[in-house]
Write a protein that holds these residues in place. Structure first.
Motif, mmCIF file in Angstrom:
data_model
loop_
_atom_site.group_PDB
_atom_site.id
_atom_site.type_symbol
_atom_site.label_atom_id
_atom_site.label_comp_id
_atom_site.label_asym_id
_atom_site.label_seq_id
_atom_site.Cartn_x
_atom_site.Cartn_y
_atom_site.Cartn_z
ATOM 1 N N LEU A 6 113.240 -23.985 60.752
ATOM 2 C CA LEU A 6 114.066 -22.821 61.103
ATOM 3 C C LEU A 6 114.809 -22.231 59.910
ATOM 4 C CD1 LEU A 6 115.981 -23.358 64.453
ATOM 5 C CD2 LEU A 6 114.437 -21.503 63.820
ATOM 6 N N SER A 7 115.434 -23.117 59.125
ATOM 7 C CA SER A 7 116.309 -22.584 58.079
ATOM 8 C C SER A 7 115.528 -21.854 56.987
ATOM 9 C CB SER A 7 117.178 -23.689 57.475
ATOM 10 O OG SER A 7 116.391 -24.600 56.784
ATOM 11 N N PRO A 13 124.195 -17.639 44.954
ATOM 12 C CA PRO A 13 124.249 -16.273 44.396
ATOM 13 C C PRO A 13 124.638 -15.191 45.406
ATOM 14 C CG PRO A 13 121.984 -17.086 44.505
ATOM 15 C CD PRO A 13 122.864 -18.243 44.817
ATOM 16 N N ASP A 14 124.548 -15.484 46.699
ATOM 17 C CA ASP A 14 124.915 -14.477 47.702
ATOM 18 C C ASP A 14 126.395 -14.546 48.071
ATOM 19 O OD1 ASP A 14 122.221 -13.407 48.160
ATOM 20 O OD2 ASP A 14 121.825 -15.436 48.887
ATOM 21 N N ARG A 15 127.060 -15.562 47.529
ATOM 22 C CA ARG A 15 128.478 -15.754 47.837
ATOM 23 C C ARG A 15 129.312 -14.951 46.840
ATOM 24 N NH1 ARG A 15 130.818 -21.830 48.852
ATOM 25 N NH2 ARG A 15 133.039 -21.349 48.974
ATOM 26 N N GLN A 16 129.928 -13.877 47.339
ATOM 27 C CA GLN A 16 130.683 -12.958 46.486
ATOM 28 C C GLN A 16 132.067 -13.517 46.158
ATOM 29 O OE1 GLN A 16 129.674 -9.662 45.337
ATOM 30 N NE2 GLN A 16 131.477 -10.091 44.075
ATOM 31 N N ARG A 17 132.452 -13.361 44.875
ATOM 32 C CA ARG A 17 133.812 -13.757 44.490
ATOM 33 C C ARG A 17 134.668 -12.507 44.330
ATOM 34 N NH1 ARG A 17 132.397 -18.248 39.949
ATOM 35 N NH2 ARG A 17 132.007 -16.348 38.789
ATOM 36 N N ALA A 54 136.232 -22.675 57.614
ATOM 37 C CA ALA A 54 135.705 -24.018 57.866
ATOM 38 C C ALA A 54 134.463 -24.293 57.023
ATOM 39 C CB ALA A 54 135.362 -24.160 59.343
ATOM 40 N N LEU A 55 133.872 -23.245 56.453
ATOM 41 C CA LEU A 55 132.610 -23.416 55.736
ATOM 42 C C LEU A 55 132.797 -23.585 54.234
ATOM 43 C CD1 LEU A 55 130.673 -20.590 57.591
ATOM 44 C CD2 LEU A 55 130.861 -22.987 58.209
ATOM 45 N N ALA A 56 134.040 -23.510 53.774
ATOM 46 C CA ALA A 56 134.285 -23.632 52.338
ATOM 47 C C ALA A 56 134.140 -25.076 51.884
ATOM 48 C CB ALA A 56 135.678 -23.105 52.015
ATOM 49 N N GLY A 57 133.694 -25.271 50.664
ATOM 50 C CA GLY A 57 133.681 -26.598 50.067
ATOM 51 C C GLY A 57 132.620 -27.533 50.595
ATOM 52 N N HIS A 58 131.494 -27.000 51.062
ATOM 53 C CA HIS A 58 130.415 -27.862 51.545
ATOM 54 C C HIS A 58 129.125 -27.541 50.824
ATOM 55 C CE1 HIS A 58 132.845 -29.602 54.688
ATOM 56 N NE2 HIS A 58 133.357 -28.406 54.832
ATOM 57 N N PRO A 64 123.665 -25.013 52.433
ATOM 58 C CA PRO A 64 123.591 -23.545 52.384
ATOM 59 C C PRO A 64 124.189 -22.934 53.647
ATOM 60 C CG PRO A 64 121.442 -24.533 51.914
ATOM 61 C CD PRO A 64 122.348 -25.639 52.365
ATOM 62 N N LEU A 65 124.720 -21.734 53.524
ATOM 63 C CA LEU A 65 125.373 -21.089 54.666
ATOM 64 C C LEU A 65 124.437 -20.954 55.860
ATOM 65 C CD1 LEU A 65 127.968 -19.748 55.702
ATOM 66 C CD2 LEU A 65 127.088 -17.579 54.864
ATOM 67 N N ARG A 66 123.140 -20.693 55.588
ATOM 68 C CA ARG A 66 122.206 -20.496 56.704
ATOM 69 C C ARG A 66 122.095 -21.753 57.552
ATOM 70 N NH1 ARG A 66 119.149 -21.136 52.142
ATOM 71 N NH2 ARG A 66 117.596 -22.798 52.226
ATOM 72 N N VAL A 67 122.262 -22.929 56.935
ATOM 73 C CA VAL A 67 122.202 -24.184 57.697
ATOM 74 C C VAL A 67 123.420 -24.286 58.619
ATOM 75 C CG1 VAL A 67 122.188 -26.694 57.512
ATOM 76 C CG2 VAL A 67 120.823 -25.316 55.928
ATOM 77 N N TRP A 68 124.586 -23.839 58.132
ATOM 78 C CA TRP A 68 125.793 -23.839 58.971
ATOM 79 C C TRP A 68 125.633 -22.874 60.130
ATOM 80 C CZ3 TRP A 68 129.853 -27.074 58.700
ATOM 81 C CH2 TRP A 68 130.008 -27.815 57.528
ATOM 82 N N VAL A 69 125.111 -21.702 59.824
ATOM 83 C CA VAL A 69 124.948 -20.680 60.863
ATOM 84 C C VAL A 69 123.981 -21.175 61.933
ATOM 85 C CG1 VAL A 69 124.043 -18.359 61.325
ATOM 86 C CG2 VAL A 69 125.571 -18.739 59.392
#
Ligand SMILES: [Zn+2]
Length: 182
Positions: free
Chosen positions: A9-10, A51-55, A72-76, A79-84
């Motif tokens: 899936l991811s 690279p998709d994480r904007q500062r 809750a998703l900071a510091g892990h 990848p964000l898609r796995v959290w989503v």
């Protein structure tokens, strides 16, 4: 019969769109500094590993933050898609073990993620405040069981056809009650 894993899936979801989703939900009216709330915020490069994480950098207080700072998703490391996807599968009531299989993770990883997501999400939802007239919908009460919890528990334990019919009848008997506070 074991079912072969045909699709990961991811691998079908890209991080860029997930970060876009987070930004839309977090800042529907434009990025704001999580420290001082100011909207005078400038983009400040991208995360080194994502690279998709904007500062960003706040022009008012000088704070540096990014799309996930304070969530809750900071510091892990996932990848964000796995959290989503984890959140999505949690919404489908899958067990941690099933989610782990779908995402190719260990059950203990998913356990940590689901705890984190639940705590993180509840922390961001402000406590409900009821005011004025409040309507409570979807209250199911079996006629004859009102005020007899022991009888209800006994019937529930039987799990026979009769109990099922009764539950179905109860579901039809939807009562809407209105109450006023204050
Ligand atoms: Zn600021």
């Amino acid at each position: 019969m074991p079912s072969p894993t045909l699709v990961n899936l991811s691998s079908l979801i890209d991080d860029a769109r997930c970060f876009e989703l987070v930004r839309q939900h977090r800042w529907p009216e434009g990025v704001r500094c999580p420290h001082c709330g100011n909207a005078r915020v400038a983009r400040d490069g991208r995360d080194d590993t994502q690279p998709d994480r904007q500062r960003y950098r706040c022009a008012a207080c000088g704070a540096r933050f990014d799309d996930l700072t304070g969530t809750a998703l900071a510091g892990h490391h996932q990848p964000l898609r796995v959290w989503v996807l984890c959140l999505y599968l949690m919404g489908l009531n899958l067990s941690n073990r099933q989610i782990a299989q779908e995402l190719g993770l260990s059950s203990s990883d998913v356990q940590l993620m689901s705890v984190q997501l639940r705590q993180g999400l509840t922390a961001t939802i402000p406590a409900a405040r009821l005011e004025g007239e409040v309507e409570i919908d979807e209250v199911y009460v079996v006629a004859g069981h009102k005020g007899q919890p022991a009888a209800v528990a006994k019937r529930g334990a039987l799990g026979d056809d009769g109990a099922w019919r009764e539950r179905r009848a109860a579901a039809r008997w939807t009562r809407t009650s209105r109450r006023s506070w204050g």
